[in-house]
Motif scaffolding. Structure first.
Motif, PDB file in Angstrom:
ATOM      1  N   THR A  34      -4.949   4.660  -9.384  1.00 59.20           N
ATOM      2  CA  THR A  34      -5.736   5.378  -8.374  1.00 59.20           C
ATOM      3  C   THR A  34      -4.917   5.790  -7.155  1.00 59.20           C
ATOM      4  O   THR A  34      -5.362   6.611  -6.361  1.00 59.20           O
ATOM      5  CB  THR A  34      -6.889   4.488  -7.859  1.00 59.20           C
ATOM      6  N   GLY A  35      -3.745   5.165  -6.989  1.00 58.45           N
ATOM      7  CA  GLY A  35      -2.995   5.423  -5.761  1.00 58.45           C
ATOM      8  C   GLY A  35      -3.622   4.775  -4.547  1.00 58.45           C
ATOM      9  O   GLY A  35      -3.222   5.025  -3.412  1.00 58.45           O
ATOM     10  N   LYS A  36      -4.647   3.948  -4.797  1.00 55.44           N
ATOM     11  CA  LYS A  36      -5.354   3.316  -3.677  1.00 55.44           C
ATOM     12  C   LYS A  36      -5.250   1.796  -3.771  1.00 55.44           C
ATOM     13  O   LYS A  36      -5.021   1.248  -4.847  1.00 55.44           O
ATOM     14  CB  LYS A  36      -6.841   3.694  -3.741  1.00 55.44           C
ATOM     15  N   THR A  37      -5.500   1.160  -2.665  1.00 53.86           N
ATOM     16  CA  THR A  37      -5.607  -0.297  -2.668  1.00 53.86           C
ATOM     17  C   THR A  37      -7.074  -0.679  -2.863  1.00 53.86           C
ATOM     18  O   THR A  37      -7.960   0.135  -2.602  1.00 53.86           O
ATOM     19  CB  THR A  37      -5.124  -0.884  -1.330  1.00 53.86           C
ATOM     20  N   TYR A  86      -4.475  -1.122 -10.839  1.00 58.04           N
ATOM     21  CA  TYR A  86      -5.427  -0.315 -10.071  1.00 58.04           C
ATOM     22  C   TYR A  86      -4.695   0.655  -9.146  1.00 58.04           C
ATOM     23  O   TYR A  86      -5.039   1.838  -9.051  1.00 58.04           O
ATOM     24  CB  TYR A  86      -6.337  -1.254  -9.263  1.00 58.04           C
ATOM     25  N   PHE A  87      -3.677   0.125  -8.482  1.00 57.03           N
ATOM     26  CA  PHE A  87      -2.938   0.946  -7.517  1.00 57.03           C
ATOM     27  C   PHE A  87      -2.211   2.088  -8.217  1.00 57.03           C
ATOM     28  O   PHE A  87      -2.193   3.228  -7.748  1.00 57.03           O
ATOM     29  CB  PHE A  87      -1.950   0.061  -6.754  1.00 57.03           C
ATOM     30  N   HIS A 134      -4.929  -6.078  -0.090  1.00 54.83           N
ATOM     31  CA  HIS A 134      -4.360  -5.768  -1.411  1.00 54.83           C
ATOM     32  C   HIS A 134      -2.976  -6.405  -1.584  1.00 54.83           C
ATOM     33  O   HIS A 134      -2.007  -5.990  -0.952  1.00 54.83           O
ATOM     34  CB  HIS A 134      -4.263  -4.245  -1.567  1.00 54.83           C
ATOM     35  N   ALA A 143       0.824  -1.213   0.000  1.00 53.48           N
ATOM     36  CA  ALA A 143       0.000   0.000   0.000  1.00 53.48           C
ATOM     37  C   ALA A 143       0.855   1.258   0.000  1.00 53.48           C
ATOM     38  O   ALA A 143       0.413   2.319  -0.443  1.00 53.48           O
ATOM     39  CB  ALA A 143      -0.932  -0.003   1.213  1.00 53.48           C
ATOM     40  N   SER A 144       2.084   1.135   0.492  1.00 55.69           N
ATOM     41  CA  SER A 144       2.958   2.310   0.501  1.00 55.69           C
ATOM     42  C   SER A 144       3.790   2.378  -0.784  1.00 55.69           C
ATOM     43  O   SER A 144       4.644   3.251  -0.932  1.00 55.69           O
ATOM     44  CB  SER A 144       3.875   2.278   1.724  1.00 55.69           C
TER      45      SER A 144
END
Lengths: 543, 543
Positions: free
Chosen positions: B125-128, B121-122, B133, B76-77
């Protein structure tokens, strides 16, 4: 009836007589209606007898006109004492019982002692002991009462004495309830009617020629006559909702494993494929919720560990007005009688008028569900019931034979497959409600407003929701059977043999004036939302 | 083994060969360890083989050293991509599998495709997609994977192809998990060991001469070797906790009806008297909770309606330090082996040192509970299992015969009485915990740290909690068997025949160096409190 069992062994009648004697002695003599004050001649509707008997004061009539919620408020405000409320209800219950035979035992001593304790507590502290402080509650006979016979409708079980109050009774009393009396139930508990060889038949107070429904028929009649403020019944196929429908009162069958069941005595205890559930019968929606909240707020799962730790949640009724109601006029197997069909149409129209979205609810796998329900009721081939019947050699009631007919002992393979099928059906029904955007389903509670005595042979309008374990609430629509509006449907072509039999039971003249009830069904474990939805439906219908 | 069934019909071996071929083909060739790089000669402890193989880069070793929680954070980071994590774990799993045979099928294509989608996706969007994830997860073979054979350890079921992913798999994947591989299980799923006629025996990576435990032994071995970050097993008598204990990993058996079970394939599905439960195996307490939260946060009860609508609650660990721990050194029927007894004493002393109140936990009706458990496992006289065995005529494993020995088909009367007895015991145990002021019980997970292959015949340290449906968590204490500290107890006088047999299985030299696990058991439906309590116990033990 006795003719069905040609040679009953001597003994069962004397056993049964013990219970009748207990019942008789439990009636407080001064509350008994003198014979000469009973209505003379045949009178089918006995609802007004208590008020017309002259035995209840105006104040007592006021008290007994209240639902439990209003009673609790009045007692909590010091308006009435718990004792006078108890006395008023005991009087009224005694009169009512003399009309329709709904009680198996009055608990006057216990009730009065409790009421006096409550009054002392209130006087001393200015507080109530709980939300049911002083509310008189009746309970179905098989719900255990400490040191009392608990026969569950079977003569052989007259030897069964409960060692403790059932958990639901214990919690109601802790919440302040006054346990007033115990009510009648049928042999086997598996009739949609109320008659047994011990205390006999309960009549329908709206029309004594008709069935009070069952199996919690004693409660249905008692609540309708306001012999107690609230009743506790049990429901495995409709046993709370059928008598609610037949007597025109409110009844709620919650999702299983929310209300306590510990200490309720049943044949085939441990049968878990279809769970019998305890729930309230009452004269208002408020009272249904009052009972649920009062019990669940006491964390019954801390005692009966199988219960799910879900406190009763508050669901704002206002939010519920945005709901979509599925309308199921027919279950596709047996068509409801004309008055019920009229009520369904009326309700749909009123909902639509009020801007509430309705969608048709198409039956889904109901034939299979009906078969599965019947199979699971008696997976042991009804042997557990036959064994208890044989033990006393009491005569077997026609409806007992009727429900057990065709019962076959399953193999474990078959039994477990039934569980798989039931789970699948539950999940599919749930998905269907979600797919169709349906929050609750409005449908008949029973295919007719009542049946003649001993003639209730169809319960699938209620039983479906037991199979699916969905919460279901029955309520009076405010409508009554009107022969002018509800003529017999002479051109009707029955769908099948059951439907033919059930169709033939309708006769406008017989059922004239009977209350018409309907049923609101919610999603599994959405008990609070179901009650909230039913409140909206009721308010729209009554508007 | 084959000798037990003298004339196996032709055919079962070719059926089994289909699955072995699927397994073989599912292994990505480039991840396979060249034969010349495998450790040469006998090597009992293979835990270090993956890191010593030279096949994993330093980065891949870092990745596979992480638990799921840390992995998810790193992905996630943006520190690691889901794809490189997947590749690292696929490599490590392949190496591990070659050592101990824990997999029944690798899902490399699916896993890599999922991982790449997650990365896209990450990146976009920068998101999980969710809390899991990119976390590689393995699942026990009988947990359905769409379009894959699901044989549940039985040759006859090799024809069974799952039409959909099991709900738990679906929800894990929705939360971002990468489903990496499927893991081995024993014939019948009713061994505390892992061996079948299809993909054979899983060895214990801590000591390949020992059992990996079972029935989720494939998971136990895989998680210990870090072939995946988290595993999903199932547990009806200890099947998550026994392999956790034998392999020295964390395992949690939640209360029934919380984790989804839909789409998990079992013989005797619909048997509900004792429910098999899905749950996580992992390398940290955090990961157990991560799985529970990730699944329950998705409201699985909206799909599998029998589940109880209870989201995973946060229980602050700090508050839990005020708890009282019941200490059960022995279940009163079979005494744990010396290393387990030492760990129990050590844990008790550490808890007391840390100021946590402990009280002795006296066994309560354990003999009856043990009998009841055995009866309910095979209420159908094990006919459902025998039928599946007969269908393929595959050889019957010794442990399959062992568990089915004495199984007798119950009557419904007996069966339902067992349910009544079980409910009573559950309520009594709950009351006892409350009366004794005990929040959780610390006890052995297994009577020994492991057994020799095919020799695990005693599971009541775990099975008791299945009967009582209490959440139970196994964790490694950090201690290991030390022959100097854990000599055989030569003067021990066995309590009974079972105890004699189990006592004789201990030999300090055989078990030297094996991890010692213990079990923390909470109250019914208090899963969150149980995990919180186990965290406190672990932190105290590790302090």
């Amino acid at each position: 009836m006795r003719a069905l069992s040609p040679d009953p062994e001597p003994g069962w009648e004397s056993q049964a007589a013990i219970c009748r004697s207990i019942l008789d002695k439990s009636i407080v003599a001064e509350f008994r209606v003198p014979l000469n004050q009973l209505p003379s001649g045949p009178r089918l509707n006995v609802l007004h007898v208590p008020s017309e008997s002259g035995l209840l004061s105006a104040r007592e009539l006021d008290i007994t006109a209240c639902d439990g919620t209003r009673l609790a408020e009045a007692i909590a405000s010091g308006c009435w004492s718990a004792e006078e409320v108890t006395v008023a209800y005991l009087k009224r219950a005694t009169i009512g019982h003399q009309m329709v035979n709904f009680a198996t035992e009055f608990l006057a001593d216990r009730a009065l002692a409790t009421a006096r304790e409550l009054d002392v507590y209130f006087k001393k502290t200015g507080k109530t002991v709980g939300p049911l402080h002083g509310v008189p509650i009746s309970v179905k006979e098989h719900i255990g009462i400490k040191n009392r016979i608990c026969h569950t409708g079977y003569v052989a079980w007259i030897k069964n004495v409960a060692s403790a109050d059932a958990l639901v009774v214990h919690l109601l009393q802790k919440a302040g309830a006054v346990i007033l009396l115990r009510s009648n139930e049928p042999q086997s508990l598996m009739h949609g009617d109320t008659n047994n060889n011990i205390t006999g038949m309960t009549l329908n107070p709206c029309n004594t020629s008709l069935s009070a429904g069952g199996s919690s028929g004693g409660e249905g009649a008692c609540i309708r006559l306001r012999g107690s403020a609230i009743g506790i019944g049990t429901d495995i196929g409709g046993s709370i909702r059928i008598p609610s429908s037949f007597n025109g009162v409110y009844g709620f069958r919650p999702t299983a494993l929310r209300m306590p069941y510990q200490g309720i005595h049943t044949v085939a205890g441990g049968q878990e494929a279809l769970r019998s559930v305890a729930g309230p019968l009452a004269n208002s929606m408020d009272d249904l919720e009052l009972v649920m909240r009062s019990v669940l707020d006491q964390s019954p799962w801390e005692i009966e560990t199988s219960l799910v730790p879900l406190p009763w949640r508050s669901v704002p009724v206002q939010a519920t007005r945005e709901m979509t109601v599925g309308i199921m006029h027919s279950n596709g197997l047996v068509t409801a009688h004309p008055p019920i069909r009229r009520a369904m149409k009326y309700a749909q129209a009123k909902l639509e008028e009020a801007g509430i979205r309705t969608v048709p609810w198409e039956p889904y796998r109901h034939e299979e569900a009906s078969r599965l329900l019947g199979t699971l009721f008696f997976a042991d081939g009804a042997q557990s019931h036959r064994k208890v019947l044989a033990e006393s050699a009491e005569p077997v009631h026609r409806l007992t034979e009727f429900v057990m007919t065709g019962a076959r002992t399953l193999s474990f393979e078959e039994y477990w497959q039934c569980n798989v099928d039931r789970e699948q059906l539950r999940s599919q029904y749930h998905q269907l409600m979600k797919q169709r955007g349906v929050d609750c389903i409005l449908c008949p509670a029973t295919n007719g407003v009542a049946t003649r005595q001993g003639n209730n042979e169809y319960w699938f309008y209620t039983g479906l929701w037991n199979l699916l374990d969905q919460p279901a609430l029955v309520f009076p629509t405010g409508l009554e059977v009107d022969p002018a509006l509800d003529p017999a449907d002479v051109d009707y072509v029955p769908l099948n043999e059951n439907d033919r039999r059930e169709h033939a039971k309708y006769c406008p003249e017989i059922f004239a004036g009977m209350p018409i009830c309907l049923q609101v069904v919610g999603k599994h474990f959405r008990d609070e939302e179901t009650v909230a939805a039913a409140r909206v439906v009721e308010s729209v219908l009554r508007a």
